[in-house]
Scaffold this motif. Structure first.
Motif, PDB file in Angstrom:
ATOM      1  N   LEU A 226      -3.618 -10.650  -7.164  1.00  0.00           N
ATOM      2  CA  LEU A 226      -2.432 -11.494  -6.962  1.00  0.00           C
ATOM      3  C   LEU A 226      -1.323 -11.159  -7.958  1.00  0.00           C
ATOM      4  N   PHE A 227      -1.729 -10.651  -9.138  1.00  0.00           N
ATOM      5  CA  PHE A 227      -0.717 -10.212 -10.107  1.00  0.00           C
ATOM      6  C   PHE A 227       0.048  -9.010  -9.554  1.00  0.00           C
ATOM      7  N   VAL A 228      -0.658  -8.130  -8.854  1.00  0.00           N
ATOM      8  CA  VAL A 228      -0.016  -6.963  -8.230  1.00  0.00           C
ATOM      9  C   VAL A 228       0.929  -7.420  -7.102  1.00  0.00           C
ATOM     10  N   MET A 229       0.514  -8.426  -6.351  1.00  0.00           N
ATOM     11  CA  MET A 229       1.277  -8.862  -5.170  1.00  0.00           C
ATOM     12  C   MET A 229       2.636  -9.469  -5.494  1.00  0.00           C
ATOM     13  N   GLY A 230       2.751 -10.128  -6.641  1.00  0.00           N
ATOM     14  CA  GLY A 230       3.977 -10.869  -6.923  1.00  0.00           C
ATOM     15  C   GLY A 230       3.900 -12.252  -6.313  1.00  0.00           C
ATOM     16  N   SER A 231       4.786 -13.136  -6.775  1.00  0.00           N
ATOM     17  CA  SER A 231       4.678 -14.555  -6.466  1.00  0.00           C
ATOM     18  C   SER A 231       4.652 -14.879  -4.970  1.00  0.00           C
ATOM     19  N   GLU A 232       5.581 -14.306  -4.214  1.00  0.00           N
ATOM     20  CA  GLU A 232       5.679 -14.688  -2.795  1.00  0.00           C
ATOM     21  C   GLU A 232       4.429 -14.278  -2.010  1.00  0.00           C
TER      22      GLU A 232
ATOM     23  N   ASP B  64      -5.208  -5.573   1.168  1.00  0.00           N
ATOM     24  CA  ASP B  64      -4.368  -4.443   1.594  1.00  0.00           C
ATOM     25  C   ASP B  64      -4.167  -3.432   0.484  1.00  0.00           C
ATOM     26  N   GLY B  65      -5.205  -3.245  -0.322  1.00  0.00           N
ATOM     27  CA  GLY B  65      -5.156  -2.218  -1.363  1.00  0.00           C
ATOM     28  C   GLY B  65      -4.472  -2.644  -2.656  1.00  0.00           C
ATOM     29  N   ALA B  66      -4.028  -3.911  -2.758  1.00  0.00           N
ATOM     30  CA  ALA B  66      -3.449  -4.379  -4.031  1.00  0.00           C
ATOM     31  C   ALA B  66      -4.514  -4.278  -5.121  1.00  0.00           C
ATOM     32  N   PHE B  67      -5.747  -4.580  -4.726  1.00  0.00           N
ATOM     33  CA  PHE B  67      -6.903  -4.372  -5.604  1.00  0.00           C
ATOM     34  C   PHE B  67      -7.513  -3.032  -5.212  1.00  0.00           C
ATOM     35  N   ASP B  68      -7.629  -2.136  -6.171  1.00  0.00           N
ATOM     36  CA  ASP B  68      -8.189  -0.824  -5.861  1.00  0.00           C
ATOM     37  C   ASP B  68      -9.016  -0.304  -7.039  1.00  0.00           C
TER      38      ASP B  68
ATOM     39  N   ASP C 118       5.158  -4.665 -11.554  1.00  0.00           N
ATOM     40  CA  ASP C 118       6.372  -5.214 -12.147  1.00  0.00           C
ATOM     41  C   ASP C 118       7.050  -6.071 -11.098  1.00  0.00           C
ATOM     42  N   ASN C 119       6.861  -7.367 -11.206  1.00  0.00           N
ATOM     43  CA  ASN C 119       7.458  -8.288 -10.241  1.00  0.00           C
ATOM     44  C   ASN C 119       7.851  -9.568 -10.977  1.00  0.00           C
ATOM     45  N   ASP C 120       7.994 -10.663 -10.244  1.00  0.00           N
ATOM     46  CA  ASP C 120       8.463 -11.900 -10.871  1.00  0.00           C
ATOM     47  C   ASP C 120       7.367 -12.685 -11.595  1.00  0.00           C
TER      48      ASP C 120
ATOM     49  N   VAL D 258       8.782  -2.737 -20.526  1.00  0.00           N
ATOM     50  CA  VAL D 258       7.413  -3.107 -20.882  1.00  0.00           C
ATOM     51  C   VAL D 258       6.484  -2.747 -19.725  1.00  0.00           C
ATOM     52  N   TYR D 259       5.426  -2.000 -20.018  1.00  0.00           N
ATOM     53  CA  TYR D 259       4.465  -1.601 -18.998  1.00  0.00           C
ATOM     54  C   TYR D 259       3.093  -2.201 -19.287  1.00  0.00           C
ATOM     55  N   GLY D 260       2.520  -2.884 -18.311  1.00  0.00           N
ATOM     56  CA  GLY D 260       1.205  -3.512 -18.482  1.00  0.00           C
ATOM     57  C   GLY D 260       0.102  -2.668 -17.870  1.00  0.00           C
ATOM     58  N   HIS D 261      -1.130  -3.086 -18.074  1.00  0.00           N
ATOM     59  CA  HIS D 261      -2.286  -2.262 -17.675  1.00  0.00           C
ATOM     60  C   HIS D 261      -2.805  -2.559 -16.272  1.00  0.00           C
ATOM     61  N   ILE D 262      -2.062  -3.372 -15.510  1.00  0.00           N
ATOM     62  CA  ILE D 262      -2.451  -3.579 -14.111  1.00  0.00           C
ATOM     63  C   ILE D 262      -1.511  -2.738 -13.247  1.00  0.00           C
ATOM     64  N   ILE D 263      -2.111  -1.808 -12.505  1.00  0.00           N
ATOM     65  CA  ILE D 263      -1.332  -0.824 -11.753  1.00  0.00           C
ATOM     66  C   ILE D 263      -1.170  -1.275 -10.295  1.00  0.00           C
ATOM     67  N   ASP D 264       0.033  -1.148  -9.784  1.00  0.00           N
ATOM     68  CA  ASP D 264       0.259  -1.375  -8.359  1.00  0.00           C
ATOM     69  C   ASP D 264      -0.108  -0.086  -7.626  1.00  0.00           C
ATOM     70  N   PRO D 265      -1.229  -0.089  -6.881  1.00  0.00           N
ATOM     71  CA  PRO D 265      -1.686   1.152  -6.247  1.00  0.00           C
ATOM     72  C   PRO D 265      -0.669   1.710  -5.237  1.00  0.00           C
ATOM     73  N   ALA D 266       0.249   0.884  -4.767  1.00  0.00           N
ATOM     74  CA  ALA D 266       1.254   1.352  -3.803  1.00  0.00           C
ATOM     75  C   ALA D 266       2.264   2.289  -4.470  1.00  0.00           C
ATOM     76  N   THR D 267       2.500   2.111  -5.762  1.00  0.00           N
ATOM     77  CA  THR D 267       3.503   2.914  -6.461  1.00  0.00           C
ATOM     78  C   THR D 267       2.912   3.804  -7.553  1.00  0.00           C
TER      79      THR D 267
END
Ligand code: ADP
Ligand code: MG
Length: 337
Positions: free
Chosen positions: A283-289, A104-108, A260-262, A246-255
């Motif tokens: 899966l890093f973009v998606m967050g744990s749940e 669903d675009g988490a990977f882009d 930035d999640n758990d 702290v900002y990491g180099h994996i971007i959430d394409p939705a935002t």
């Protein structure tokens, strides 16, 4: 009567051991490619040849896919050219498009302009204004990548970047080269993306460290054979803003912002290193749940297992690899999924 037999047995085992040692010679290459340090080790006959071939294959893929070298295939596509790309570029582009839809675009693979706005590609980190991110996101999205066989066209000023999958693909290629050369024992470490061929020369599994995202050292270990393991997290390439965020180099394409999640890190284990690499980022973009939901839905179909390390100090390991994983840092609590 027994003594000579015993001596014979000792002599015989000494010969076997010597043979064993001779065929266990390590061939190794350490090199820098795809913006990271890599090492390939192979054991036994043909190791030297295989290691050299693997290194030149990885270097060749880097030349095709570097987004900074102006003459790479991706740079040419990114500057608006449309042409028949090499089979490997076509294959990975098609994989990325399908995978982007599946997640669903988490990977882009078109997120690069946003990554650049955050300064990650120039090592001049900054927090871009919202308006800038919004504007850039209008050029992001897999629908801008038109592919017809080997012919690729990028529409709407989109940019294609294989940064989240190239090392995985290179790992699969290196393993293929090992096997084609008859190498049955090899460890391929492409900047932390690990691919194992066979077992260690002594017959045991390869022992891989799963990094503790909060400090130096490992949180646990994985015993692997014929499997790859790839970890994504925000603890290696990141920056700290003035307000301490702290900002990491994996971007959430939705935002358009760093994920930035758990989650602190995601490790994927599978026979397919390309899949490991793509999944660890997604899966890093998606967050744990959501990551756990995605695993429950696709884990057995796609053939992968997961290790999620969360900010609350939990390490969740899927059952399929629970016997391969050993928790070494007891400050984490282990949960089996
Ligand atoms: P690493 O390169 O540290 O091993 P990853 O495999 O997770 O980590 O890839 C991160 C790279 O992938 C980024 O540097 C960037 O080039 C690209 N990227 C960042 N966010 C995404 C995303 N949501 N989808 C696809 N690629 C991404
Ligand atoms: Mg990845």
């Amino acid at each position: 009567m027994k003594k000579p037999l015993l001596l014979l047995a000792i002599a015989a085992s000494a010969v076997i051991m010597l043979c064993g040692c001779a065929s266990e010679k390590e061939s190794r290459a350490d090199f820098f490619s795809m913006n990271t340090f890599m090492s390939v080790s192979a054991y036994g006959e043909n190791g030297d040849t295989a290691v050299k071939q693997a290194q030149s294959r990885v270097t060749e893929l880097d030349r095709l896919w570097s987004v900074t070298a102006p003459d790479s295939e991706l740079s040419r596509l990114n500057s608006g050219e449309s042409f028949p790309v090499s089979p490997e570029t076509a294959e990975l582009a098609a994989f990325c498009a399908e995978f982007s839809e599946r997640t669903d675009g988490a990977f882009d693979p078109t997120i690069y302009p946003v990554l650049t706005a955050w300064g990650f590609t120039r090592e001049e980190n900054r927090v871009p204004p919202e308006s800038e991110i919004k504007e850039l996101l209008t050029r992001v999205g897999i629908e801008n990548v038109l592919q017809n066989g080997n012919e690729i066209t990028l529409e709407n000023g989109a940019t294609l970047d294989f940064g989240a999958v190239a090392k995985g693909y290179a790992g699969d290629e290196s393993a293929r080269i090992m096997r084609e050369n008859g190498v049955s024992s090899a460890l391929i470490n492409l900047g932390g993306s690990i691919t194992t061929v066979g077992k260690k020369p002594d017959g045991s599994d390869w022992l891989i460290g799963v990094k503790n995202p909060l400090s130096e050292g490992n949180a646990g270990t994985l015993a692997l054979s014929e499997l790859s393991a790839v970890t994504s997290g925000a603890y290696e390439r990141y920056f700290t803003a003035e307000d301490g965020t702290v900002y990491g180099h994996i971007i959430d394409p939705a935002t358009g912002c760093p994920a930035d999640n758990d989650l602190l890190s995601v490790t994927i284990v599978s026979e397919n290193a390309t899949l490991c690499d793509a999944l660890s980022t997604a899966l890093f973009v998606m967050g744990s749940e959501k990551a756990q939901d995605f695993f429950r839905e696709n884990g057995s179909v796609m053939g992968f297992d997961i290790i999620l390390i969360t900010k609350s100090g939990e390490i969740a390991v899927s059952e399929g690899i629970s016997d391969r994983f050993t928790l070494t840092d007891k400050s984490f609590s282990l949960v089996i999924l």
